[in-house]
Scaffold this active site. Structure first.
Site, PDB file in Angstrom:
ATOM      1  N   PRO A 168       4.058  -0.295  10.759  1.00 25.89           N
ATOM      2  CA  PRO A 168       2.275  -0.397  11.270  1.00 25.89           C
ATOM      3  C   PRO A 168       2.076   0.109   9.512  1.00 25.89           C
ATOM      4  O   PRO A 168       2.589   0.071   8.916  1.00 25.89           O
ATOM      5  CB  PRO A 168       2.499   1.553  11.328  1.00 25.89           C
ATOM      6  CG  PRO A 168       3.576   1.723  10.450  1.00 25.89           C
ATOM      7  CD  PRO A 168       4.562   0.542  10.603  1.00 25.89           C
TER       8      PRO A 168
ATOM      9  N   LYS B  91      -8.720  -9.145   2.069  1.00 21.84           N
ATOM     10  CA  LYS B  91      -8.484  -8.099   2.980  1.00 21.84           C
ATOM     11  C   LYS B  91      -9.617  -6.847   2.689  1.00 21.84           C
ATOM     12  O   LYS B  91      -9.416  -6.374   4.198  1.00 21.84           O
ATOM     13  CB  LYS B  91      -7.321  -7.458   1.937  1.00 21.84           C
ATOM     14  CG  LYS B  91      -6.244  -7.063   2.513  1.00 21.84           C
ATOM     15  CD  LYS B  91      -4.726  -7.064   0.797  1.00 21.84           C
ATOM     16  CE  LYS B  91      -4.115  -8.494   1.274  1.00 21.84           C
ATOM     17  NZ  LYS B  91      -2.582  -8.201   0.699  1.00 21.84           N
TER      18      LYS B  91
ATOM     19  N   ASN C 144       9.332  -3.426  -0.877  1.00 15.59           N
ATOM     20  CA  ASN C 144       8.749  -4.443  -2.049  1.00 15.59           C
ATOM     21  C   ASN C 144       9.122  -4.047  -3.364  1.00 15.59           C
ATOM     22  O   ASN C 144       9.712  -2.830  -3.150  1.00 15.59           O
ATOM     23  CB  ASN C 144       7.076  -3.811  -1.476  1.00 15.59           C
ATOM     24  CG  ASN C 144       7.247  -4.651  -0.867  1.00 15.59           C
ATOM     25  OD1 ASN C 144       7.672  -5.699   0.273  1.00 15.59           O
ATOM     26  ND2 ASN C 144       5.659  -4.495  -0.440  1.00 15.59           N
TER      27      ASN C 144
END
Ligand code: C5P
Length: 395
Positions: free
Chosen positions: A301, A335, A206
Site C-alpha cells: 500500500p 511525485k 530499502n
C-alpha cells in the site's frame, strides 16, 4: 523550568519505576504531588512515595482531611501537567470511558491541564482490540502518550508493553511543558525501512538508517509537538519523548499510521518497500538442489498517497520524501502531484553523494509554489529547518 507535576501511580508492576521517576523529576527541580491508586498501593508503599516526593500522597476521594486541605478539583488543577505512570489497561479504559469512581479517575476528569500517560501492561493486553480502541480515543482527546517499549516483561512474555524508562518519561514531560510553536499539535512521523519477509530468516528492504526521520521527530518535539513515531527497523534509536510504534512491514506501518490519526501534520520519511513477497514462506526455504526459489511480488500500500487522499481526517499538512538518483527535481515534482501530498522533500541518494547512511543531506523542498534548493547541511539542521517550516505552515 521548575514545574509542578501531579503524578498518578496506577497498579502495575512498573510502579517501582515511578519511584525512580519521582527522584529524577525532583533532581531536576520539579515539584511532584503523588496520587496512589488502590491497586498502585499494592505495588509501592505510600511511605516510599511520599518520602521520595517529600510531599503528601493522596489516595482516597472521600478523605475528608484532603477535602478540607485541598479539594480534588483544586488538586487536579494545581499542577502544570498530570502524568499517569504506570497507566494500566484499566486506567486507560476508565479515562477513555470518562469514569470518575475513585480519586485518580476523578482527577483525570476534572483537570484542565494536559495529561501524559506512560502505559504499562502485558503484551496481549496492550494489543487487545479494547486497548487499541481506548488508545485511539485518548489520543483523539489530546492525551499525550510515552511508550510503551518493547522487551522482556515481568510476566515472562516478550513484546510491547514495558513502561517507558524514567528518563524517557522525564523527556516527554519536559517536551510537553515546552512552550514551542507546535505546542498542542500532534505530528505523525514515519521513519526507517520496512522489512518484507521472504521466509522467517530472509527479507527484502530499502536501505535506510532512519537518521533523517529520527532527527525530524526530535526537532518537532523540540518545538513542543506531540510526536507519534512509526518506525521500521532502523539503525539509530528513536528519540526520547516521542510515542514510538515499532513495525516491520509496510502493511504494519499502514495500520500503525491509521491508528495514529488524527494528526495535525504527517511527515513520511520512511523508505517503505514497494513490494512484498506474496505468500511468504512460514518455514525457511531450503537449498534443496531443485533450482532457485521463485518469488512472486505484490505491491505494498502507498501509505503517503492514502493519507494524502483522505476525505475525512486528512492532516492539514502532509509531507513526503523522494529519494531519487536521477532527475531529482522533475521526478519529485511529479511525485508530489501523483501522491497528492503538500510538500516533497527531495534528495539525491546516488552513492557518490554519500547521503545514504551519512550525517549530511542535500535537499530540495517542493511545494505548490515551486522548488527551493537548500544548501547541503547536517541531517539535524535539515530537520530543524523543516520543523520550523511546518510550524509556520500550521500557524
Ligand atoms: O518510494 P517512493 O519514492 O514512492 O516514496 C516517496 C514517499 O512516499 C516517501 O515519503 C515514503 O515514505 C512514502 N511512501 C509510503 N508508502 C509506500 C511508499 C512510499 O508512504 N508504500
Amino acid at each position: 523550568m521548575a514545574k509542578h507535576i501531579l503524578l498518578i501511580i496506577g497498579g502495575g508492576i512498573a510502579a517501582f519505576k515511578s519511584l525512580d521517576l519521582i527522584r529524577r523529576l525532583r533532581e531536576r527541580g520539579h515539584q511532584v504531588t503523588p496520587v496512589l491508586t488502590r491497586a498502585g498501593a499494592e505495588f509501592v508503599t505510600p511511605l516510599s512515595v511520599s518520602g521520595l516526593a517529600a510531599a503528601k500522597v493522596y489516595q482516597d476521594l472521600f478523605d475528608l482531611t484532603d477535602e478540607a486541605e485541598m479539594g480534588h478539583i483544586e488538586l487536579s488543577r494545581a499542577a502544570d501537567l498530570v502524568v499517569v505512570a504506570p497507566a494500566t489497561a484499566d486506567l486507560m479504559a476508565k479515562m477513555a470511558g470518562g469514569h470518575a469512581n475513585d480519586l485518580a479517575s476523578t482527577l483525570l476528569m476534572a483537570t484542565d491541564k494536559r495529561v501524559l500517560i506512560a502505559p504499562s501492561m502485558n503484551v496481549r493486553m496492550w494489543e487487545h482490540a479494547a486497548t487499541r480502541r481506548n488508545l485511539a480515543t485518548l489520543q483523539g482527546d489530546g492525551i499525550l502518550v510515552v511508550g510503551p517499549n518493547e522487551g522482556d516483561m515481568a510476566c515472562g512474555e516478550y513484546g510491547p508493553g514495558r513502561m517507558a524508562e524514567p528518563m524517557e518519561i522525564v523527556a516527554a514531560i519536559e517536551a510537553a511543558l515546552t512552550d514551542g510553536p507546535l505546542k498542542g499539535k500532534h505530528v505523525l512521523v514515519t521513519s526507517g525501512p520496512t522489512h518484507e519477509p521472504i521466509d522467517p530468516v530472509r527479507y527484502i528492504a530499502n536501505r535506510s538508517s532512519g537518521a533523517q526521520g529520527t532527527a525530524i521527530a526530535r526537532a518537532l518535539l523540540g518545538l513542543g509537538a506531540q510526536v507519534t513515531f512509526v518506525t521500521g527497523p532502523a539503525d539509530v534509536p528513536p528519540p526520547h519523548g516521542v510515542t514510538v510504534v515499532p513495525v516491520q512491514t509496510a502493511a504494519q506501518m499502514q495500520a500503525a499510521v491509521r491508528d495514529a490519526l488524527p494528526a495535525d501534520a504527517a511527515v513520511f520519511a520512511a523508505a517503505v518497500a514497494d513490494w512484498h513477497v506474496k505468500g511468504a514462506s512460514d518455514s525457511k526455504i531450503k537449498k534443496d538442489g531443485k533450482g532457485l526459489p521463485k518469488l512472486t511480488f505484490a505491491e505494498n500500500p502507498d501509505i503517503l498517497a492514502q493519507v494524502s487522499g483522505l476525505r475525512e481526517g486528512r492532516p492539514k499538512l502532509v509531507v513526503g520524501f523522494a529519494a531519487e538518483t536521477d532527475d531529482v527535481i522533475a521526478n519529485a515534482t511529479a511525485k508530489r502531484k501523483r501522491k497528492g501530498c503538500d510538500w516533497i522533500v527531495a534528495n539525491d541518494v546516488s552513492p557518490a553523494t554519500g547521503i545514504m547512511g551519512g550525517s549530511e543531506n542535500d535537499v530540495t523542498l517542493i511545494t505548490a509554489d515551486g522548488s527551493e534548493d537548500w544548501p547541503r547541511m547536517g541531517k539535524d539542521a535539515v530537520a530543524a529547518r523543516l520543523a520550523q517550516r511546518l510550524a509556520d505552515a500550521l500557524g
